[in-house]
Write an enzyme that holds these catalytic residues in place. Sequence first.
Site, PDB file in Angstrom:
ATOM      1  CE1 TYR A  60      -3.540   2.308   0.527  1.00 56.12           C
ATOM      2  CE2 TYR A  60      -2.652   3.008   2.821  1.00 56.12           C
ATOM      3  CZ  TYR A  60      -3.619   3.433   1.766  1.00 56.12           C
ATOM      4  OH  TYR A  60      -4.420   4.361   1.702  1.00 56.12           O
TER       5      TYR A  60
ATOM      6  CE  LYS B  16      -3.764   5.191  -1.831  1.00 47.84           C
ATOM      7  NZ  LYS B  16      -4.835   6.055  -2.581  1.00 47.84           N
TER       8      LYS B  16
HETATM    9  N1  LIG Z   1      -9.576   5.415   6.004  1.00 53.33           N
HETATM   10  C1  LIG Z   1      -8.458   6.028   5.938  1.00 53.33           C
HETATM   11  O1  LIG Z   1      -7.905   5.854   7.144  1.00 53.33           O
HETATM   12  C2  LIG Z   1      -7.304   6.205   4.938  1.00 53.33           C
HETATM   13  C3  LIG Z   1      -6.036   6.827   5.315  1.00 53.33           C
HETATM   14  C4  LIG Z   1      -5.296   7.351   4.590  1.00 53.33           C
HETATM   15  C5  LIG Z   1      -5.657   7.263   3.122  1.00 53.33           C
HETATM   16  N2  LIG Z   1      -6.918   6.914   2.535  1.00 53.33           N
HETATM   17  C6  LIG Z   1      -7.230   6.810   1.299  1.00 53.33           C
HETATM   18  O2  LIG Z   1      -8.558   7.184   1.137  1.00 53.33           O
HETATM   19  C7  LIG Z   1      -9.109   6.927   0.001  1.00 53.33           C
HETATM   20  C8  LIG Z   1     -10.599   6.132   0.472  1.00 53.33           C
HETATM   21  O3  LIG Z   1     -10.481   5.242   1.639  1.00 53.33           O
HETATM   22  P1  LIG Z   1     -11.278   4.581   2.437  1.00 53.33           P
HETATM   23  O4  LIG Z   1     -10.819   4.035   3.678  1.00 53.33           O
HETATM   24  O5  LIG Z   1     -12.658   5.054   2.131  1.00 53.33           O
HETATM   25  O6  LIG Z   1     -11.328   3.100   1.358  1.00 53.33           O
HETATM   26  P2  LIG Z   1     -12.368   2.008   1.550  1.00 53.33           P
HETATM   27  O7  LIG Z   1     -13.388   1.921   2.330  1.00 53.33           O
HETATM   28  O8  LIG Z   1     -11.344   0.626   1.185  1.00 53.33           O
HETATM   29  O9  LIG Z   1     -12.913   2.161  -0.237  1.00 53.33           O
HETATM   30  C9  LIG Z   1     -12.322   2.027  -1.359  1.00 53.33           C
HETATM   31  C10 LIG Z   1     -13.135   2.424  -2.540  1.00 53.33           C
HETATM   32  O10 LIG Z   1     -12.415   2.441  -3.565  1.00 53.33           O
HETATM   33  C11 LIG Z   1     -13.395   1.907  -4.594  1.00 53.33           C
HETATM   34  N3  LIG Z   1     -12.630   1.037  -5.561  1.00 53.33           N
HETATM   35  C12 LIG Z   1     -11.542   0.087  -5.334  1.00 53.33           C
HETATM   36  N4  LIG Z   1     -11.020  -0.358  -6.316  1.00 53.33           N
HETATM   37  C13 LIG Z   1     -12.004   0.167  -7.310  1.00 53.33           C
HETATM   38  C14 LIG Z   1     -11.992   0.102  -8.770  1.00 53.33           C
HETATM   39  N5  LIG Z   1     -11.107  -0.667  -9.498  1.00 53.33           N
HETATM   40  N6  LIG Z   1     -12.670   1.014  -9.470  1.00 53.33           N
HETATM   41  C15 LIG Z   1     -13.447   1.675  -8.900  1.00 53.33           C
HETATM   42  N7  LIG Z   1     -13.449   1.996  -7.658  1.00 53.33           N
HETATM   43  C16 LIG Z   1     -12.776   1.165  -6.867  1.00 53.33           C
HETATM   44  C17 LIG Z   1     -14.088   1.063  -3.666  1.00 53.33           C
HETATM   45  O11 LIG Z   1     -15.345   0.604  -4.527  1.00 53.33           O
HETATM   46  P3  LIG Z   1     -15.987  -0.879  -4.396  1.00 53.33           P
HETATM   47  O12 LIG Z   1     -17.028  -0.878  -3.331  1.00 53.33           O
HETATM   48  O13 LIG Z   1     -16.652  -1.036  -5.738  1.00 53.33           O
HETATM   49  O14 LIG Z   1     -14.779  -1.906  -3.759  1.00 53.33           O
HETATM   50  C18 LIG Z   1     -14.370   1.801  -2.495  1.00 53.33           C
HETATM   51  O15 LIG Z   1     -15.535   2.730  -2.993  1.00 53.33           O
HETATM   52  C19 LIG Z   1      -8.289   5.811  -0.446  1.00 53.33           C
HETATM   53  O16 LIG Z   1      -7.735   6.454  -1.690  1.00 53.33           O
HETATM   54  C20 LIG Z   1      -7.326   5.568   0.657  1.00 53.33           C
HETATM   55  O17 LIG Z   1      -6.321   4.990   0.085  1.00 53.33           O
HETATM   56  C21 LIG Z   1      -7.766   6.338   3.745  1.00 53.33           C
END
Ligand SMILES: NC(=O)c1ccc[n+]([C@@H]2O[C@H](COP(=O)([O-])OP(=O)(O)OC[C@H]3O[C@@H](n4cnc5c(N)ncnc54)[C@H](OP(=O)(O)O)[C@@H]3O)[C@@H](O)[C@H]2O)c1
Length: 265
Positions: free
Chosen positions: A165, A169
Site C-alpha cells: 500500500y 501510494k
Molecule cells: N480510511 C483511512 O484511514 C485512509 C487513510 C489514508 C488514506 N486513505 C485513502 O482514502 C481513500 C478512501 O479510503 P477508504 O478508507 O474510504 O477506502 P475503502 O473503504 O477501502 O473504499 C475504497 C473505495 O475504492 C473503490 N474502489 C476500489 N477499487 C476500485 C476500482 N477498481 N474501481 C472503482 N472503484 C474502486 C471501492 O469500491 P468497491 O465498493 O466497488 O470496492 C470503494 O468505494 C483511498 O484512496 C485510501 O487509500 C484512507
Amino acid sequence: MPSYVIVGASRGLGYEWLNSLSKDTSNTVIGIVRSVDKVQAKLDSDSISNVHLLAGDMTDSASLESAARQVSKITSSIDYLIVNGAYTTLATARFNPTEFTTRAAELRKEMIESLDVNVLGVVYSINAFIPLVRQGTAKKITVISTGMADTEAVLRADINGALVYSSMKAATNMIVAKYAVELRDEGIVVLALSPGVINTQEEAVSDEQMKGVMVLMGKLQAGFPGWTGPAPAAESIAAQKKVIEEITLEQSGAFLSHKGNKEWL
Ligand SMILES: NC(=O)c1ccc[n+]([C@@H]2O[C@H](COP(=O)([O-])OP(=O)(O)OC[C@H]3O[C@@H](n4cnc5c(N)ncnc54)[C@H](OP(=O)(O)O)[C@@H]3O)[C@@H](O)[C@H]2O)c1
C-alpha cells in the site's frame, strides 16, 4: 454551481464525499462506482438525493471513458475531479518486507492488484476526465493518497508493514507531480491529498489482521503523541474540502495532509 466527480465513491470516504457534497443543492455531484444499483440502493435508504451515479472501474480505462461521455450529458465541465478509489487490503499489511521471502507469489499478486487501481487507475481516471476538467472553472484534480506514503512519517513511526500500500501510494504521489508539471500552463491544479485516519472498515477482520491494525495504531500513537485516534469520515471530508479549495496553482503537485501541510494525523 460547482461540479464534482468522485471516482471510487461506493463506500467509505468516497461515499461520504457524495453525502457531504449533495447537501448543497447547487452542486452537481457525480459518483463513479463499480456497482451502480447497489450504491443507488444505499443512497435511497440514506435519503441522499442530488447525486448522479455512473458505472466505472478504475482498472478499465474504456469504462472510465464511457463514464466521461455520460458525465458530459449531465454537465459540460468538471470543476473538481477527486480520484478517491483505492485497492486496500489487510491481508499482507502486517508483514515486514523480509517476511515476503517465503511469500513471493502473494507479494506479487498484491502488488499487481494495488498497481492496477492505485497507480494505473489514477492515470486512467485523470486521462478519461481531463477534457471535462479543462472546460471547468476551478480546474482542480485531487488524488487521494496517504501519510503512509511519506518516507519521513514511516521512519518516525517505525512503520515496517503495509509495504504494498505505502509503495504504490508513493508512486501515486509521483504521478500527481508529473501531471502537475504537464498541466500547470493550462491553470490546472493537481494535488495528492491524505485524508487522515478514518475507520471505514465494513468487513469483519480476522484476529491476525486485527493484531496488525493494533500494532500500527500503537506505532502511530507513539510516533505522533498528540494523536487521539481515527476521525469521523464527515470531519475528514470537511478538512479535505478546505485544503482543495485553498490550494493554489503555485502549490500544484504537492502531497499534503487534510490539514494542508505535512501533519498526517
Ligand atoms: N480510511 C483511512 O484511514 C485512509 C487513510 C489514508 C488514506 N486513505 C485513502 O482514502 C481513500 C478512501 O479510503 P477508504 O478508507 O474510504 O477506502 P475503502 O473503504 O477501502 O473504499 C475504497 C473505495 O475504492 C473503490 N474502489 C476500489 N477499487 C476500485 C476500482 N477498481 N474501481 C472503482 N472503484 C474502486 C471501492 O469500491 P468497491 O465498493 O466497488 O470496492 C470503494 O468505494 C483511498 O484512496 C485510501 O487509500 C484512507
